[in-house]
Scaffold this motif. Sequence first.
Motif, mmCIF file in Angstrom:
data_model
loop_
_atom_site.group_PDB
_atom_site.id
_atom_site.type_symbol
_atom_site.label_atom_id
_atom_site.label_comp_id
_atom_site.label_asym_id
_atom_site.label_seq_id
_atom_site.Cartn_x
_atom_site.Cartn_y
_atom_site.Cartn_z
ATOM 1 N N ARG A 37 1.330 -1.140 -0.220
ATOM 2 C CA ARG A 37 0.171 0.221 0.327
ATOM 3 C C ARG A 37 1.242 1.218 -0.412
ATOM 4 O O ARG A 37 1.662 1.131 0.437
ATOM 5 N N VAL A 38 0.634 2.112 -1.047
ATOM 6 C CA VAL A 38 0.674 3.571 -0.787
ATOM 7 C C VAL A 38 0.952 4.150 0.990
ATOM 8 O O VAL A 38 -0.195 4.804 1.632
ATOM 9 N N ASP A 39 1.967 4.952 1.188
ATOM 10 C CA ASP A 39 2.139 5.192 2.779
ATOM 11 C C ASP A 39 2.250 6.637 2.900
ATOM 12 O O ASP A 39 1.377 7.443 2.801
ATOM 13 N N TRP A 40 3.205 6.961 1.818
ATOM 14 C CA TRP A 40 3.396 8.660 1.494
ATOM 15 C C TRP A 40 3.964 9.184 -0.180
ATOM 16 O O TRP A 40 4.501 8.220 -0.234
ATOM 17 N N GLU A 41 3.808 10.313 -0.146
ATOM 18 C CA GLU A 41 4.588 10.448 -1.918
ATOM 19 C C GLU A 41 4.826 11.893 -1.395
ATOM 20 O O GLU A 41 4.063 12.615 -0.826
ATOM 21 N N LEU A 42 6.455 12.159 -2.112
ATOM 22 C CA LEU A 42 6.827 13.501 -2.353
ATOM 23 C C LEU A 42 7.020 13.674 -3.670
ATOM 24 O O LEU A 42 7.671 12.905 -3.710
ATOM 25 N N ARG A 43 6.927 15.076 -4.299
ATOM 26 C CA ARG A 43 6.806 15.509 -4.703
ATOM 27 C C ARG A 43 6.953 17.204 -5.208
ATOM 28 O O ARG A 43 6.182 17.370 -4.268
#
Length: 130
Positions: A37-43
């Motif tokens: 599962r995706v926990d967090w994203e940073l862009r």
Amino acid sequence: TATEAASVTDYAAPIPILRSFDEAKAKDFYCEFVGFRVDWELRFGAGLPLYFQVSLGACVLHLSEHHGDATPGSALRIEVEDVEALAAALRAKNYGNARPGVEKQPWGMAECRVIDPFGNRLVFCQPLES
């Protein structure tokens, strides 16, 4: 004391960084196929590379589109409780690019290998019973 070298127990488990090149392919493989599962994203801005964390149980991985963060073609060993059940569950998903099986290795491990769209190898393993 604070000046003594830290022992291994003072550190958390490492989090590997794997190189990726395509957000949709990465999420399809890691989330839809393997089950993370995706926990967090940073862009840092529109059109810039994505850096994100996925997890499955105690296994945590970082995936990065940033040049220089990691080398494509890396390999990870991830110990699981039932490698046969994992391989069967992955095969049942009919993923277009993988039909993983289990190999019994002479060094006492059963292994299920899958390769992500960027050449990184996940080797799910379980010690063979004596």
